[in-house]
Design an enzyme around this catalytic site. Structure first.
Site, short mmCIF file in Angstrom:
data_model
loop_
_atom_site.label_atom_id
_atom_site.label_comp_id
_atom_site.label_asym_id
_atom_site.label_seq_id
_atom_site.Cartn_x
_atom_site.Cartn_y
_atom_site.Cartn_z
N HIS A 217 0.83 -1.20 0.00
CA HIS A 217 0.00 0.00 0.00
C HIS A 217 0.87 1.25 0.00
O HIS A 217 0.46 2.29 0.50
CB HIS A 217 -0.93 0.02 1.22
CG HIS A 217 -1.89 -1.10 1.24
ND1 HIS A 217 -1.64 -2.28 1.90
CD2 HIS A 217 -3.10 -1.25 0.65
CE1 HIS A 217 -2.67 -3.09 1.73
NE2 HIS A 217 -3.55 -2.50 0.98
N HIS A 397 -4.62 8.92 4.24
CA HIS A 397 -5.53 9.38 5.28
C HIS A 397 -6.25 10.66 4.89
O HIS A 397 -7.46 10.80 5.11
CB HIS A 397 -4.78 9.60 6.60
CG HIS A 397 -5.69 9.98 7.74
ND1 HIS A 397 -6.57 9.08 8.32
CD2 HIS A 397 -5.88 11.16 8.39
CE1 HIS A 397 -7.25 9.69 9.28
NE2 HIS A 397 -6.85 10.95 9.34
N ARG A 539 -0.97 -0.29 10.03
CA ARG A 539 0.07 -0.37 9.02
C ARG A 539 1.38 0.27 9.44
O ARG A 539 2.44 -0.06 8.92
CB ARG A 539 -0.40 0.31 7.72
CG ARG A 539 -1.51 -0.45 7.02
CD ARG A 539 -1.89 0.24 5.74
NE ARG A 539 -3.07 -0.38 5.15
CZ ARG A 539 -3.75 0.11 4.14
NH1 ARG A 539 -3.37 1.25 3.59
NH2 ARG A 539 -4.81 -0.51 3.66
#
Length: 569
Positions: A217, A397, A539
Protein backbone atom coordinates in the site's frame (compact mmCIF):
# COMPACT_ATOMS: atom_id res chain seq x y z
CA UNK A 1 3.96 8.27 -11.37
CA UNK A 2 0.31 7.60 -12.29
CA UNK A 3 -0.28 9.89 -15.29
CA UNK A 4 -3.67 8.86 -16.72
CA UNK A 5 -6.35 9.42 -14.11
CA UNK A 6 -8.94 12.06 -15.10
CA UNK A 7 -10.73 12.98 -11.88
CA UNK A 8 -8.66 11.33 -9.11
CA UNK A 9 -11.78 10.84 -6.98
CA UNK A 10 -13.34 8.62 -9.68
CA UNK A 11 -10.14 6.77 -10.62
CA UNK A 12 -11.38 3.40 -9.33
CA UNK A 13 -14.86 3.66 -10.84
CA UNK A 14 -13.45 4.76 -14.20
CA UNK A 15 -10.89 1.94 -14.34
CA UNK A 16 -13.43 -0.70 -13.28
CA UNK A 17 -15.75 0.47 -16.06
CA UNK A 18 -13.04 -0.23 -18.62
CA UNK A 19 -12.18 -3.55 -17.00
CA UNK A 20 -15.72 -4.94 -17.11
CA UNK A 21 -16.15 -3.82 -20.73
CA UNK A 22 -12.94 -5.61 -21.73
CA UNK A 23 -13.65 -8.80 -19.77
CA UNK A 24 -17.43 -9.06 -19.95
CA UNK A 25 -17.07 -12.78 -20.74
CA UNK A 26 -15.69 -13.21 -17.19
CA UNK A 27 -17.25 -10.45 -15.07
CA UNK A 28 -20.20 -8.11 -14.75
CA UNK A 29 -20.41 -4.98 -12.61
CA UNK A 30 -22.06 -4.64 -9.23
CA UNK A 31 -21.81 -1.54 -7.02
CA UNK A 32 -18.18 -1.24 -5.87
CA UNK A 33 -17.02 -4.50 -7.39
CA UNK A 34 -17.55 -7.28 -9.91
CA UNK A 35 -19.12 -10.73 -9.91
CA UNK A 36 -18.86 -13.54 -12.41
CA UNK A 37 -20.79 -13.13 -15.66
CA UNK A 38 -20.87 -16.93 -15.95
CA UNK A 39 -23.43 -19.02 -14.12
CA UNK A 40 -22.55 -20.85 -10.91
CA UNK A 41 -24.68 -23.63 -9.42
CA UNK A 42 -26.97 -23.15 -6.45
CA UNK A 43 -25.32 -24.32 -3.24
CA UNK A 44 -21.79 -23.46 -4.35
CA UNK A 45 -19.53 -21.71 -1.82
CA UNK A 46 -18.86 -18.13 -2.97
CA UNK A 47 -15.23 -17.00 -2.70
CA UNK A 48 -14.96 -13.21 -2.48
CA UNK A 49 -11.58 -11.48 -2.88
CA UNK A 50 -11.15 -7.85 -2.04
CA UNK A 51 -9.31 -4.88 -0.65
CA UNK A 52 -8.12 -1.51 -1.82
CA UNK A 53 -7.61 -0.79 -5.51
CA UNK A 54 -4.25 -0.03 -7.08
CA UNK A 55 -3.08 -3.66 -6.99
CA UNK A 56 -4.33 -4.98 -10.34
CA UNK A 57 -4.66 -7.79 -11.22
CA UNK A 58 -5.62 -8.16 -7.58
CA UNK A 59 -8.45 -8.37 -6.95
CA UNK A 60 -10.92 -8.14 -9.82
CA UNK A 61 -8.51 -9.87 -12.20
CA UNK A 62 -8.96 -13.13 -10.30
CA UNK A 63 -12.73 -13.43 -10.77
CA UNK A 64 -13.71 -16.28 -13.05
CA UNK A 65 -14.36 -20.03 -13.24
CA UNK A 66 -12.10 -21.98 -10.92
CA UNK A 67 -11.12 -18.96 -8.89
CA UNK A 68 -13.06 -16.14 -7.18
CA UNK A 69 -16.79 -15.55 -7.57
CA UNK A 70 -16.54 -11.82 -6.94
CA UNK A 71 -14.20 -9.00 -5.96
CA UNK A 72 -14.81 -5.90 -3.84
CA UNK A 73 -12.92 -2.84 -5.10
CA UNK A 74 -12.12 -0.26 -2.42
CA UNK A 75 -10.61 3.15 -3.04
CA UNK A 76 -6.91 3.21 -3.90
CA UNK A 77 -5.01 1.49 -1.05
CA UNK A 78 -8.10 1.73 1.20
CA UNK A 79 -10.33 -1.07 2.43
CA UNK A 80 -13.79 -1.19 0.92
CA UNK A 81 -16.50 -0.20 3.36
CA UNK A 82 -18.59 -2.69 5.29
CA UNK A 83 -21.58 -1.86 3.08
CA UNK A 84 -19.59 -2.46 -0.11
CA UNK A 85 -18.34 -5.86 1.10
CA UNK A 86 -21.80 -6.88 2.24
CA UNK A 87 -23.46 -5.84 -1.03
CA UNK A 88 -20.94 -7.68 -3.24
CA UNK A 89 -21.14 -10.80 -1.07
CA UNK A 90 -24.94 -10.76 -1.26
CA UNK A 91 -24.75 -10.47 -5.03
CA UNK A 92 -22.36 -13.45 -5.26
CA UNK A 93 -24.05 -15.69 -2.68
CA UNK A 94 -25.48 -18.93 -4.11
CA UNK A 95 -26.60 -20.48 -0.85
CA UNK A 96 -23.44 -22.38 0.02
CA UNK A 97 -21.87 -19.78 2.28
CA UNK A 98 -19.45 -16.92 1.65
CA UNK A 99 -15.67 -16.88 2.20
CA UNK A 100 -14.30 -13.32 2.39
CA UNK A 101 -10.59 -13.21 1.50
CA UNK A 102 -8.26 -10.23 1.98
CA UNK A 103 -4.80 -9.21 3.18
CA UNK A 104 -4.09 -8.64 6.86
CA UNK A 105 -4.69 -4.89 7.25
CA UNK A 106 -6.66 -3.15 9.98
CA UNK A 107 -9.27 -1.55 7.72
CA UNK A 108 -9.95 -4.80 5.87
CA UNK A 109 -10.26 -6.74 9.12
CA UNK A 110 -12.81 -4.26 10.44
CA UNK A 111 -14.89 -3.89 7.29
CA UNK A 112 -14.86 -7.51 6.12
CA UNK A 113 -15.43 -8.66 9.69
CA UNK A 114 -18.47 -6.43 10.17
CA UNK A 115 -19.81 -7.50 6.78
CA UNK A 116 -19.46 -11.15 7.81
CA UNK A 117 -21.44 -10.42 10.98
CA UNK A 118 -24.25 -8.88 8.91
CA UNK A 119 -24.30 -11.88 6.59
CA UNK A 120 -24.43 -14.34 9.49
CA UNK A 121 -27.27 -12.35 11.08
CA UNK A 122 -29.24 -13.03 7.90
CA UNK A 123 -28.51 -16.75 8.06
CA UNK A 124 -25.74 -16.75 5.43
CA UNK A 125 -22.65 -18.70 6.58
CA UNK A 126 -19.67 -16.33 6.33
CA UNK A 127 -16.03 -16.69 7.35
CA UNK A 128 -12.84 -14.70 6.83
CA UNK A 129 -9.65 -15.72 5.03
CA UNK A 130 -7.04 -13.28 6.36
CA UNK A 131 -3.84 -13.67 4.32
CA UNK A 132 -0.68 -13.28 6.43
CA UNK A 133 2.30 -14.20 4.22
CA UNK A 134 4.76 -11.29 4.58
CA UNK A 135 7.80 -12.34 6.62
CA UNK A 136 9.17 -8.76 6.76
CA UNK A 137 6.29 -7.60 8.96
CA UNK A 138 6.22 -10.62 11.26
CA UNK A 139 6.16 -9.86 14.96
CA UNK A 140 7.98 -11.87 17.57
CA UNK A 141 6.47 -15.20 16.60
CA UNK A 142 3.04 -13.61 16.09
CA UNK A 143 1.34 -15.02 12.99
CA UNK A 144 -1.48 -12.49 13.08
CA UNK A 145 0.92 -9.55 12.76
CA UNK A 146 2.17 -10.46 9.27
CA UNK A 147 0.78 -8.43 6.38
CA UNK A 148 -0.81 -9.99 3.33
CA UNK A 149 1.00 -9.39 0.04
CA UNK A 150 1.33 -11.65 -3.04
CA UNK A 151 0.38 -14.76 -1.05
CA UNK A 152 -3.19 -13.62 -1.72
CA UNK A 153 -2.94 -15.19 -5.17
CA UNK A 154 -2.15 -18.68 -3.90
CA UNK A 155 -4.76 -18.50 -1.15
CA UNK A 156 -7.51 -17.29 -3.46
CA UNK A 157 -6.60 -19.80 -6.19
CA UNK A 158 -6.76 -22.77 -3.83
CA UNK A 159 -9.92 -21.57 -2.09
CA UNK A 160 -11.55 -20.98 -5.48
CA UNK A 161 -10.52 -24.40 -6.76
CA UNK A 162 -11.94 -26.07 -3.66
CA UNK A 163 -15.25 -24.26 -4.08
CA UNK A 164 -15.33 -25.11 -7.80
CA UNK A 165 -14.67 -28.77 -6.99
CA UNK A 166 -17.75 -28.86 -4.76
CA UNK A 167 -16.14 -28.72 -1.32
CA UNK A 168 -18.68 -27.80 1.36
CA UNK A 169 -18.33 -24.55 3.28
CA UNK A 170 -16.43 -26.02 6.23
CA UNK A 171 -13.83 -27.61 3.98
CA UNK A 172 -13.37 -24.56 1.75
CA UNK A 173 -12.62 -22.58 4.91
CA UNK A 174 -10.31 -25.33 6.18
CA UNK A 175 -8.19 -25.64 3.05
CA UNK A 176 -7.99 -21.86 2.51
CA UNK A 177 -6.67 -21.26 6.01
CA UNK A 178 -4.28 -24.18 5.67
CA UNK A 179 -2.72 -22.77 2.50
CA UNK A 180 -2.31 -19.38 4.17
CA UNK A 181 -0.54 -21.05 7.09
CA UNK A 182 2.07 -22.57 4.74
CA UNK A 183 2.68 -19.54 2.48
CA UNK A 184 5.46 -16.97 2.95
CA UNK A 185 6.54 -13.90 0.94
CA UNK A 186 9.25 -11.23 0.92
CA UNK A 187 9.49 -8.10 -1.20
CA UNK A 188 11.90 -5.36 -2.22
CA UNK A 189 11.37 -1.97 -3.90
CA UNK A 190 13.57 0.25 -6.05
CA UNK A 191 11.17 3.25 -6.09
CA UNK A 192 7.93 4.24 -4.40
CA UNK A 193 4.50 4.66 -5.99
CA UNK A 194 2.44 7.80 -6.56
CA UNK A 195 -1.27 8.09 -5.89
CA UNK A 196 -3.48 9.33 -8.76
CA UNK A 197 -3.50 13.12 -8.80
CA UNK A 198 -0.39 13.45 -6.62
CA UNK A 199 3.01 14.62 -7.83
CA UNK A 200 5.26 13.01 -5.25
CA UNK A 201 5.71 9.32 -4.41
CA UNK A 202 4.61 7.98 -1.04
CA UNK A 203 8.24 7.15 -0.29
CA UNK A 204 11.61 7.36 -2.00
CA UNK A 205 14.54 4.99 -2.10
CA UNK A 206 18.14 6.23 -2.06
CA UNK A 207 19.54 6.03 -5.62
CA UNK A 208 21.46 2.78 -6.05
CA UNK A 209 19.67 1.17 -3.10
CA UNK A 210 16.67 -1.10 -2.67
CA UNK A 211 14.13 -1.01 0.16
CA UNK A 212 13.77 -4.34 1.97
CA UNK A 213 10.41 -5.56 3.26
CA UNK A 214 8.03 -3.10 1.63
CA UNK A 215 4.23 -3.13 1.92
CA UNK A 216 1.88 -3.16 -1.05
CA UNK A 217 0.00 0.00 0.00
CA UNK A 218 2.94 2.29 -0.61
CA UNK A 219 4.52 1.64 2.78
CA UNK A 220 8.30 2.02 2.65
CA UNK A 221 10.61 -0.87 3.44
CA UNK A 222 11.99 -1.55 6.89
CA UNK A 223 15.60 -1.06 5.74
CA UNK A 224 17.74 -0.24 2.69
CA UNK A 225 20.66 -2.05 1.05
CA UNK A 226 22.64 -1.45 -2.14
CA UNK A 227 21.07 -3.05 -5.20
CA UNK A 228 22.81 -6.39 -5.74
CA UNK A 229 23.26 -8.64 -8.70
CA UNK A 230 20.33 -10.89 -9.69
CA UNK A 231 22.01 -13.71 -7.79
CA UNK A 232 22.40 -11.55 -4.67
CA UNK A 233 18.79 -10.35 -4.84
CA UNK A 234 17.65 -13.95 -5.28
CA UNK A 235 19.71 -15.01 -2.26
CA UNK A 236 18.19 -12.28 -0.10
CA UNK A 237 14.63 -13.22 -1.07
CA UNK A 238 15.10 -16.98 -0.89
CA UNK A 239 16.87 -16.89 2.47
CA UNK A 240 14.19 -14.63 3.99
CA UNK A 241 11.31 -16.73 2.69
CA UNK A 242 12.81 -20.13 3.54
CA UNK A 243 13.89 -18.75 6.90
CA UNK A 244 10.21 -18.13 7.59
CA UNK A 245 9.20 -21.71 6.76
CA UNK A 246 6.36 -22.78 9.08
CA UNK A 247 7.09 -25.57 11.53
CA UNK A 248 4.10 -27.53 10.23
CA UNK A 249 4.85 -27.06 6.52
CA UNK A 250 4.31 -30.22 4.40
CA UNK A 251 7.53 -32.18 3.85
CA UNK A 252 6.76 -33.33 0.29
CA UNK A 253 9.58 -31.19 -1.06
CA UNK A 254 7.17 -29.64 -3.57
CA UNK A 255 6.43 -25.91 -3.59
CA UNK A 256 4.42 -23.34 -5.50
CA UNK A 257 6.52 -20.28 -6.42
CA UNK A 258 5.47 -16.76 -7.43
CA UNK A 259 7.86 -14.03 -8.58
CA UNK A 260 5.72 -10.92 -8.52
CA UNK A 261 6.26 -7.51 -10.10
CA UNK A 262 4.96 -4.51 -8.21
CA UNK A 263 3.97 -2.30 -11.14
CA UNK A 264 7.01 -0.82 -12.87
CA UNK A 265 9.46 -3.70 -12.96
CA UNK A 266 9.56 -5.20 -16.45
CA UNK A 267 8.56 -8.78 -17.10
CA UNK A 268 11.99 -9.40 -18.63
CA UNK A 269 13.59 -8.40 -15.33
CA UNK A 270 11.30 -10.80 -13.46
CA UNK A 271 12.09 -13.63 -15.88
CA UNK A 272 15.79 -12.96 -15.41
CA UNK A 273 15.43 -12.94 -11.61
CA UNK A 274 13.48 -16.19 -11.66
CA UNK A 275 16.53 -18.08 -12.95
CA UNK A 276 18.72 -17.70 -9.81
CA UNK A 277 15.65 -17.98 -7.56
CA UNK A 278 14.69 -21.31 -9.10
CA UNK A 279 18.30 -22.51 -9.02
CA UNK A 280 18.65 -21.74 -5.32
CA UNK A 281 15.29 -23.29 -4.41
CA UNK A 282 16.16 -26.46 -6.30
CA UNK A 283 19.57 -26.53 -4.64
CA UNK A 284 17.72 -26.41 -1.31
CA UNK A 285 15.96 -29.65 -2.29
CA UNK A 286 12.65 -28.33 -3.60
CA UNK A 287 10.69 -29.20 -6.74
CA UNK A 288 8.81 -26.22 -8.16
CA UNK A 289 5.19 -26.86 -9.20
CA UNK A 290 3.42 -24.61 -11.75
CA UNK A 291 5.40 -21.42 -11.02
CA UNK A 292 3.92 -18.00 -11.85
CA UNK A 293 6.03 -14.99 -12.84
CA UNK A 294 4.59 -11.56 -13.65
CA UNK A 295 2.49 -8.78 -12.22
CA UNK A 296 0.26 -10.65 -9.77
CA UNK A 297 -0.30 -8.18 -6.91
CA UNK A 298 0.98 -4.70 -7.75
CA UNK A 299 1.22 -1.35 -5.96
CA UNK A 300 0.31 1.18 -8.66
CA UNK A 301 3.61 2.20 -10.29
CA UNK A 302 5.98 0.91 -7.62
CA UNK A 303 9.24 -0.52 -8.93
CA UNK A 304 10.12 -3.76 -7.18
CA UNK A 305 9.31 -7.42 -6.80
CA UNK A 306 8.48 -10.12 -4.29
CA UNK A 307 8.96 -13.86 -3.88
CA UNK A 308 6.21 -16.13 -2.58
CA UNK A 309 6.61 -19.80 -1.66
CA UNK A 310 3.83 -22.21 -0.66
CA UNK A 311 4.75 -25.62 0.75
CA UNK A 312 2.43 -28.13 -0.91
CA UNK A 313 0.88 -31.38 0.22
CA UNK A 314 -1.10 -33.62 -2.14
CA UNK A 315 -4.41 -31.80 -1.64
CA UNK A 316 -2.92 -28.31 -2.01
CA UNK A 317 -0.98 -29.30 -5.13
CA UNK A 318 -4.09 -30.64 -6.84
CA UNK A 319 -6.05 -27.47 -6.05
CA UNK A 320 -3.12 -25.25 -7.13
CA UNK A 321 -3.00 -26.95 -10.54
CA UNK A 322 -6.77 -27.39 -11.07
CA UNK A 323 -8.21 -25.49 -14.07
CA UNK A 324 -9.09 -21.80 -13.70
CA UNK A 325 -9.85 -19.04 -16.17
CA UNK A 326 -10.06 -15.38 -15.30
CA UNK A 327 -8.74 -12.10 -16.73
CA UNK A 328 -5.36 -12.41 -15.00
CA UNK A 329 -4.73 -16.15 -14.79
CA UNK A 330 -5.41 -19.18 -16.97
CA UNK A 331 -4.59 -22.67 -15.71
CA UNK A 332 -5.36 -26.06 -17.27
CA UNK A 333 -8.25 -27.07 -19.48
CA UNK A 334 -11.04 -24.65 -20.30
CA UNK A 335 -13.99 -24.84 -17.92
CA UNK A 336 -17.31 -25.01 -19.77
CA UNK A 337 -19.62 -22.15 -18.77
CA UNK A 338 -23.00 -20.60 -19.52
CA UNK A 339 -23.95 -16.92 -19.09
CA UNK A 340 -25.33 -15.77 -15.76
CA UNK A 341 -28.36 -13.46 -15.47
CA UNK A 342 -27.54 -9.75 -15.50
CA UNK A 343 -27.32 -8.43 -11.96
CA UNK A 344 -29.99 -5.90 -11.01
CA UNK A 345 -29.12 -3.44 -8.24
CA UNK A 346 -31.72 -3.48 -5.43
CA UNK A 347 -33.35 -0.12 -4.68
CA UNK A 348 -32.44 1.60 -1.42
CA UNK A 349 -35.22 2.31 1.04
CA UNK A 350 -36.13 5.99 1.44
CA UNK A 351 -36.13 7.23 5.04
CA UNK A 352 -39.33 8.81 6.33
CA UNK A 353 -38.87 11.72 8.76
CA UNK A 354 -42.48 12.87 8.84
CA UNK A 355 -43.63 13.83 12.30
CA UNK A 356 -40.25 15.10 13.51
CA UNK A 357 -40.83 18.12 15.80
CA UNK A 358 -39.87 21.53 14.38
CA UNK A 359 -37.24 22.11 17.09
CA UNK A 360 -35.64 18.77 16.24
CA UNK A 361 -35.64 19.62 12.53
CA UNK A 362 -33.81 22.84 13.35
CA UNK A 363 -31.17 20.78 15.21
CA UNK A 364 -30.83 18.53 12.18
CA UNK A 365 -30.15 21.58 10.02
CA UNK A 366 -27.48 22.77 12.45
CA UNK A 367 -25.80 19.34 12.45
CA UNK A 368 -25.74 19.38 8.66
CA UNK A 369 -24.14 22.82 8.71
CA UNK A 370 -21.44 21.66 11.11
CA UNK A 371 -20.56 18.68 8.91
CA UNK A 372 -20.39 20.92 5.86
CA UNK A 373 -17.90 23.11 7.73
CA UNK A 374 -15.85 20.03 8.63
CA UNK A 375 -15.86 18.99 4.97
CA UNK A 376 -14.34 22.30 3.86
CA UNK A 377 -11.63 22.27 6.53
CA UNK A 378 -10.65 18.68 5.70
CA UNK A 379 -10.41 19.54 2.00
CA UNK A 380 -7.88 22.23 2.89
CA UNK A 381 -5.96 19.82 5.14
CA UNK A 382 -5.94 16.86 2.72
CA UNK A 383 -2.33 17.21 1.55
CA UNK A 384 -0.91 17.73 5.05
CA UNK A 385 -2.82 14.78 6.51
CA UNK A 386 -1.58 12.62 3.64
CA UNK A 387 2.00 13.78 4.23
CA UNK A 388 1.86 12.85 7.91
CA UNK A 389 0.30 9.48 7.14
CA UNK A 390 2.92 8.64 4.49
CA UNK A 391 5.80 8.83 6.99
CA UNK A 392 5.07 5.34 8.29
CA UNK A 393 1.85 4.41 6.50
CA UNK A 394 0.33 4.54 3.05
CA UNK A 395 -0.42 8.25 2.73
CA UNK A 396 -4.15 7.94 2.04
CA UNK A 397 -5.53 9.38 5.28
CA UNK A 398 -6.17 12.85 3.86
CA UNK A 399 -7.95 11.44 0.83
CA UNK A 400 -10.04 9.14 3.00
CA UNK A 401 -11.08 11.95 5.34
CA UNK A 402 -12.08 14.13 2.40
CA UNK A 403 -14.02 11.35 0.68
CA UNK A 404 -15.77 10.51 3.93
CA UNK A 405 -16.65 14.07 4.91
CA UNK A 406 -17.89 14.97 1.42
CA UNK A 407 -20.27 11.99 1.45
CA UNK A 408 -21.25 12.69 5.06
CA UNK A 409 -22.07 16.33 4.32
CA UNK A 410 -24.23 15.38 1.37
CA UNK A 411 -26.09 12.69 3.34
CA UNK A 412 -26.57 15.01 6.33
CA UNK A 413 -27.94 17.79 4.15
CA UNK A 414 -30.33 15.39 2.38
CA UNK A 415 -31.57 14.01 5.70
CA UNK A 416 -31.93 17.45 7.31
CA UNK A 417 -33.79 18.88 4.34
CA UNK A 418 -36.14 15.89 4.52
CA UNK A 419 -36.96 16.79 8.13
CA UNK A 420 -34.53 14.64 10.14
CA UNK A 421 -33.61 15.52 13.69
CA UNK A 422 -30.12 15.69 15.19
CA UNK A 423 -29.67 11.95 15.75
CA UNK A 424 -30.98 10.88 12.33
CA UNK A 425 -28.96 13.53 10.53
CA UNK A 426 -25.75 12.55 12.30
CA UNK A 427 -26.43 8.82 11.79
CA UNK A 428 -26.98 9.40 8.07
CA UNK A 429 -23.68 11.25 7.96
CA UNK A 430 -21.89 8.42 9.75
CA UNK A 431 -23.25 5.76 7.41
CA UNK A 432 -22.23 7.78 4.36
CA UNK A 433 -18.77 8.52 5.78
CA UNK A 434 -18.08 4.83 6.35
CA UNK A 435 -19.57 3.88 2.99
CA UNK A 436 -17.57 6.32 0.86
CA UNK A 437 -14.28 6.58 2.74
CA UNK A 438 -13.70 2.89 3.37
CA UNK A 439 -10.43 1.97 5.06
CA UNK A 440 -9.76 1.95 8.77
CA UNK A 441 -10.62 5.60 9.35
CA UNK A 442 -13.85 5.28 7.34
CA UNK A 443 -15.36 2.51 9.41
CA UNK A 444 -14.12 4.10 12.65
CA UNK A 445 -15.63 7.50 11.82
CA UNK A 446 -18.86 5.80 10.82
CA UNK A 447 -19.07 4.00 14.16
CA UNK A 448 -17.97 7.13 16.04
CA UNK A 449 -20.69 9.32 14.53
CA UNK A 450 -23.37 6.66 14.92
CA UNK A 451 -22.55 6.15 18.61
CA UNK A 452 -22.52 9.92 19.13
CA UNK A 453 -25.89 10.25 17.36
CA UNK A 454 -27.53 7.63 19.56
CA UNK A 455 -27.21 9.95 22.56
CA UNK A 456 -28.63 13.08 20.87
CA UNK A 457 -32.16 11.94 20.09
CA UNK A 458 -34.62 13.33 17.55
CA UNK A 459 -37.08 14.97 19.93
CA UNK A 460 -35.67 18.48 20.15
CA UNK A 461 -32.44 20.39 20.76
CA UNK A 462 -29.73 18.18 22.32
CA UNK A 463 -28.60 19.34 25.75
CA UNK A 464 -24.93 19.86 26.64
CA UNK A 465 -25.17 16.72 28.77
CA UNK A 466 -26.41 14.70 25.78
CA UNK A 467 -23.53 16.01 23.67
CA UNK A 468 -21.06 14.99 26.37
CA UNK A 469 -22.67 11.54 26.61
CA UNK A 470 -22.35 11.25 22.85
CA UNK A 471 -18.63 12.02 22.97
CA UNK A 472 -18.12 9.41 25.69
CA UNK A 473 -20.17 6.81 23.82
CA UNK A 474 -18.15 7.42 20.66
CA UNK A 475 -14.91 6.70 22.54
CA UNK A 476 -16.31 3.45 23.91
CA UNK A 477 -17.50 2.40 20.45
CA UNK A 478 -14.13 3.06 18.82
CA UNK A 479 -12.30 1.16 21.56
CA UNK A 480 -14.58 -1.85 21.10
CA UNK A 481 -14.23 -1.80 17.34
CA UNK A 482 -10.54 -1.08 16.88
CA UNK A 483 -9.13 -2.79 19.97
CA UNK A 484 -6.92 0.27 20.55
CA UNK A 485 -6.15 2.17 23.72
CA UNK A 486 -4.59 5.49 24.63
CA UNK A 487 -0.86 5.29 23.94
CA UNK A 488 -1.17 3.09 20.83
CA UNK A 489 -0.65 6.18 18.61
CA UNK A 490 -4.11 6.33 17.09
CA UNK A 491 -6.95 8.84 16.94
CA UNK A 492 -7.95 7.69 20.44
CA UNK A 493 -4.97 9.59 21.82
CA UNK A 494 -6.82 12.83 21.02
CA UNK A 495 -10.40 11.53 21.16
CA UNK A 496 -10.20 10.39 24.80
CA UNK A 497 -8.83 13.71 26.18
CA UNK A 498 -11.49 15.52 24.17
CA UNK A 499 -14.36 13.46 25.61
CA UNK A 500 -13.00 13.55 29.16
CA UNK A 501 -12.41 17.31 29.11
CA UNK A 502 -15.82 17.95 27.58
CA UNK A 503 -17.50 15.94 30.33
CA UNK A 504 -15.50 17.74 33.03
CA UNK A 505 -16.29 21.23 31.76
CA UNK A 506 -20.00 20.59 31.24
CA UNK A 507 -20.23 19.06 34.71
CA UNK A 508 -18.54 22.21 36.01
CA UNK A 509 -21.28 24.35 34.44
CA UNK A 510 -19.63 25.65 31.25
CA UNK A 511 -21.90 26.36 28.31
CA UNK A 512 -21.54 24.00 25.33
CA UNK A 513 -19.39 26.28 23.16
CA UNK A 514 -16.97 27.06 25.98
CA UNK A 515 -16.71 23.41 27.01
CA UNK A 516 -16.30 22.26 23.41
CA UNK A 517 -13.57 24.85 22.79
CA UNK A 518 -11.63 23.78 25.89
CA UNK A 519 -12.02 20.11 24.97
CA UNK A 520 -10.86 20.69 21.41
CA UNK A 521 -7.71 22.34 22.71
CA UNK A 522 -7.06 19.28 24.89
CA UNK A 523 -7.47 17.11 21.80
CA UNK A 524 -5.05 19.32 19.84
CA UNK A 525 -2.41 19.19 22.58
CA UNK A 526 -2.79 15.42 22.82
CA UNK A 527 -2.45 15.02 19.06
CA UNK A 528 0.79 16.98 19.14
CA UNK A 529 2.05 14.75 21.96
CA UNK A 530 1.66 11.64 19.79
CA UNK A 531 4.96 12.64 18.16
CA UNK A 532 6.76 10.80 20.95
CA UNK A 533 4.72 7.60 20.71
CA UNK A 534 5.47 4.39 18.82
CA UNK A 535 2.68 2.87 16.72
CA UNK A 536 1.55 -0.45 18.20
CA UNK A 537 -1.22 -1.43 15.78
CA UNK A 538 -2.08 -0.86 12.11
CA UNK A 539 0.07 -0.37 9.02
CA UNK A 540 2.54 1.92 10.78
CA UNK A 541 3.60 -0.76 13.28
CA UNK A 542 6.31 -2.38 11.10
CA UNK A 543 7.82 1.10 10.57
CA UNK A 544 7.47 2.35 14.14
CA UNK A 545 10.91 3.99 14.27
CA UNK A 546 10.09 6.23 11.29
CA UNK A 547 6.97 7.44 13.08
CA UNK A 548 8.74 8.74 16.18
CA UNK A 549 8.95 12.53 16.03
CA UNK A 550 5.82 12.85 13.89
CA UNK A 551 2.21 13.04 15.08
CA UNK A 552 -0.44 10.45 14.27
CA UNK A 553 -2.55 11.50 11.29
CA UNK A 554 -5.75 10.13 12.82
CA UNK A 555 -5.21 12.03 16.07
CA UNK A 556 -4.45 15.22 14.15
CA UNK A 557 -7.58 14.95 12.00
CA UNK A 558 -9.79 14.20 15.03
CA UNK A 559 -8.46 17.31 16.77
CA UNK A 560 -9.01 19.36 13.62
CA UNK A 561 -12.64 18.25 13.41
CA UNK A 562 -13.29 19.15 17.06
CA UNK A 563 -11.73 22.61 16.59
CA UNK A 564 -13.87 23.23 13.54
CA UNK A 565 -17.07 22.27 15.35
CA UNK A 566 -16.09 24.41 18.37
CA UNK A 567 -15.61 27.46 16.12
CA UNK A 568 -19.00 26.97 14.42
CA UNK A 569 -21.16 26.17 17.47
Amino acid sequence: MTKIFGDPSSFVDDSVAGFVDLYSHFVQPVPHGVIRSTATPDGKVAVIAGGGSGHYPAFAGYVGPGLADAAVCGNVFASPSTRWVYDVAKAANRGGGVLLGFGNYAGDILNFGLAAERLRAEGIPAELLVVTDDVASEGQGANGERRGIAGDVVAFKIAGAAAEAGYDFENVVRVSRHVNDVTRSMGIAFAGCTLPGETEPLFTVTPGNMAIGLGIHGEPGISEEPIGTPEEIATLLVEKVLGGKPDDAPDSGRIAVLVNGLGSTKYEELFLLYVPIAKQLRAAGYEIVAPQVGELVTSLDMAGCSLTVTWLDEELEKLWTDPAQCPALSVGATIETTPAPTYVVPEDEVADYSGTPASAQESGQKIAGLIEAVREVLKDAEAELGRIDAIAGDGDHGTGMVNGSVAAAQAARTAADAGAGAASTLSAAGAAWADRAGGTSGVIWGVLLHAFADKLGDEGTPTPEQVSEGATASVEAVMRLAGARVGNKTMLDSQVPFAETLAERIAAGDDLKTAFTTASQAATDAAEATKQLRPQIGRARPLAERSIGHPDAGAVSLALVTRTVAEKL
